[in-house]
Write a protein that holds these residues in place. Structure first.
Motif, short mmCIF file in Angstrom:
data_model
loop_
_atom_site.label_atom_id
_atom_site.label_comp_id
_atom_site.label_asym_id
_atom_site.label_seq_id
_atom_site.Cartn_x
_atom_site.Cartn_y
_atom_site.Cartn_z
N ASN A 79 -66.59 9.96 -11.39
CA ASN A 79 -65.50 10.50 -12.20
C ASN A 79 -64.67 9.38 -12.83
OD1 ASN A 79 -65.60 13.25 -12.51
ND2 ASN A 79 -63.80 13.68 -11.28
N THR A 80 -65.36 8.35 -13.31
CA THR A 80 -64.68 7.14 -13.79
C THR A 80 -65.29 6.68 -15.11
OG1 THR A 80 -64.20 6.48 -11.52
CG2 THR A 80 -64.02 4.78 -13.20
N VAL A 81 -64.41 6.19 -15.97
CA VAL A 81 -64.80 5.60 -17.25
C VAL A 81 -64.28 4.16 -17.28
CG1 VAL A 81 -64.62 5.80 -19.75
CG2 VAL A 81 -64.72 7.84 -18.35
N TYR A 82 -65.03 3.30 -17.93
CA TYR A 82 -64.69 1.88 -17.95
C TYR A 82 -64.57 1.37 -19.38
CZ TYR A 82 -66.56 2.40 -13.23
OH TYR A 82 -66.82 2.84 -11.95
N LEU A 83 -63.81 0.31 -19.52
CA LEU A 83 -63.76 -0.42 -20.78
C LEU A 83 -63.84 -1.90 -20.44
CD1 LEU A 83 -63.48 -0.15 -23.89
CD2 LEU A 83 -61.04 -0.67 -23.58
N GLN A 84 -64.99 -2.49 -20.70
CA GLN A 84 -65.18 -3.92 -20.51
C GLN A 84 -64.70 -4.63 -21.78
OE1 GLN A 84 -66.39 -5.72 -17.78
NE2 GLN A 84 -65.73 -7.50 -18.97
N MET A 85 -63.75 -5.51 -21.61
CA MET A 85 -63.13 -6.19 -22.74
C MET A 85 -63.42 -7.68 -22.63
SD MET A 85 -59.53 -4.17 -22.26
CE MET A 85 -58.78 -4.75 -23.75
N ASN A 86 -64.19 -8.20 -23.57
CA ASN A 86 -64.54 -9.63 -23.59
C ASN A 86 -63.94 -10.29 -24.83
OD1 ASN A 86 -66.14 -9.23 -21.27
ND2 ASN A 86 -67.94 -8.74 -22.51
N SER A 87 -63.92 -11.61 -24.80
CA SER A 87 -63.41 -12.40 -25.93
C SER A 87 -62.06 -11.87 -26.39
CB SER A 87 -64.42 -12.36 -27.09
OG SER A 87 -65.67 -12.85 -26.68
N LEU A 88 -61.17 -11.68 -25.45
CA LEU A 88 -59.88 -11.09 -25.77
C LEU A 88 -59.05 -12.00 -26.66
CD1 LEU A 88 -59.18 -9.46 -22.34
CD2 LEU A 88 -59.14 -8.25 -24.53
N LYS A 89 -58.27 -11.36 -27.53
CA LYS A 89 -57.41 -12.06 -28.48
C LYS A 89 -55.97 -11.64 -28.24
CE LYS A 89 -61.06 -11.51 -31.97
NZ LYS A 89 -61.38 -10.96 -33.32
N PRO A 90 -55.02 -12.49 -28.63
CA PRO A 90 -53.61 -12.11 -28.47
C PRO A 90 -53.29 -10.77 -29.13
CG PRO A 90 -53.77 -14.43 -28.94
CD PRO A 90 -55.16 -13.89 -29.08
N GLU A 91 -53.95 -10.46 -30.23
CA GLU A 91 -53.68 -9.19 -30.90
C GLU A 91 -54.22 -7.97 -30.14
OE1 GLU A 91 -55.10 -11.94 -32.19
OE2 GLU A 91 -56.69 -11.41 -33.64
N ASP A 92 -54.96 -8.20 -29.07
CA ASP A 92 -55.39 -7.09 -28.20
C ASP A 92 -54.29 -6.67 -27.23
OD1 ASP A 92 -58.61 -8.67 -27.96
OD2 ASP A 92 -58.06 -6.96 -29.23
N THR A 93 -53.20 -7.44 -27.18
CA THR A 93 -52.10 -7.12 -26.29
C THR A 93 -51.55 -5.73 -26.60
OG1 THR A 93 -51.49 -9.43 -25.96
CG2 THR A 93 -49.76 -7.77 -25.58
N ALA A 94 -51.53 -4.87 -25.59
CA ALA A 94 -51.11 -3.49 -25.78
C ALA A 94 -51.17 -2.77 -24.44
CB ALA A 94 -52.02 -2.77 -26.78
N VAL A 95 -50.62 -1.56 -24.44
CA VAL A 95 -50.88 -0.63 -23.33
C VAL A 95 -52.14 0.14 -23.70
CG1 VAL A 95 -50.03 1.33 -22.01
CG2 VAL A 95 -48.43 -0.45 -22.77
N TYR A 96 -53.06 0.21 -22.75
CA TYR A 96 -54.32 0.90 -22.96
C TYR A 96 -54.32 2.22 -22.19
CZ TYR A 96 -56.23 -3.03 -25.48
OH TYR A 96 -56.46 -4.00 -26.43
N TYR A 97 -54.68 3.27 -22.90
CA TYR A 97 -54.70 4.62 -22.34
C TYR A 97 -56.11 5.17 -22.35
CZ TYR A 97 -49.68 4.53 -23.42
OH TYR A 97 -48.35 4.22 -23.50
N CYS A 98 -56.46 5.91 -21.32
CA CYS A 98 -57.70 6.68 -21.40
C CYS A 98 -57.34 8.14 -21.60
CB CYS A 98 -58.57 6.50 -20.16
SG CYS A 98 -57.99 7.30 -18.67
N ALA A 99 -58.28 8.88 -22.14
CA ALA A 99 -58.05 10.28 -22.46
C ALA A 99 -59.36 11.05 -22.34
CB ALA A 99 -57.49 10.42 -23.87
N ALA A 100 -59.22 12.35 -22.10
CA ALA A 100 -60.38 13.23 -21.94
C ALA A 100 -60.32 14.35 -22.97
CB ALA A 100 -60.41 13.82 -20.54
N ALA A 101 -61.47 14.68 -23.53
CA ALA A 101 -61.53 15.70 -24.58
C ALA A 101 -62.70 16.64 -24.36
CB ALA A 101 -61.65 15.04 -25.94
#
Length: 125
Positions: A79-101
């Motif tokens: 019951n889990t979803v993932y987001l692998q984030m590589n090569s991160l940039k300063p502009e990726d700075t944010a709050v990250y939300y997951c959602a279900a539809a």
């Protein structure tokens, strides 16, 4: 009651990686019946689409900013979803939300039914 709980955010240097997780819970909720998405919201900006994955995982969409750097995946047994984030940039700075539809299709073609509280990602230069 459905709950989506994000985790895995934090502070990372530019070029680094993070793996976000979204654990779903609820007495009758099964993530396998929902498309899942990740969104980001930087301070003072509107929430933006990052990536989405269909019920089976066979279809995926990415925002242009995420293509080639981020990977969305799901483990329905957990019951889990993932987001692998590589090569991160300063502009990726944010709050990250997951959602279900319940729906599925190109980004913006359907609404999300449930949202998590978000996890902060900060990328330093």
């Amino acid at each position: 009651q459905v709950q989506l709980a994000e985790s895995g955010g934090g502070l990372v240097q530019a070029g680094g990686s993070l793996r976000l997780s979204c654990a779903a819970s609820g007495r009758t909720f099964s993530v396998s019946r929902y498309a899942m998405g990740w969104f980001s919201q930087a301070t003072g900006k509107e929430r933006e689409f990052v990536a989405s994955i269909s019920w089976s995982g066979g279809s995926i969409y990415y925002a242009d900013s995420a293509k080639g750097r981020f990977t969305i995946s799901r483990d329905n047994a957990k019951n889990t979803v993932y987001l692998q984030m590589n090569s991160l940039k300063p502009e990726d700075t944010a709050v990250y939300y997951c959602a279900a539809a319940r729906g599925w299709g190109p980004p913006g073609s359907y609404a999300y039914d449930y949202w998590g509280q978000g996890t902060q990602v900060t990328v330093s230069s």
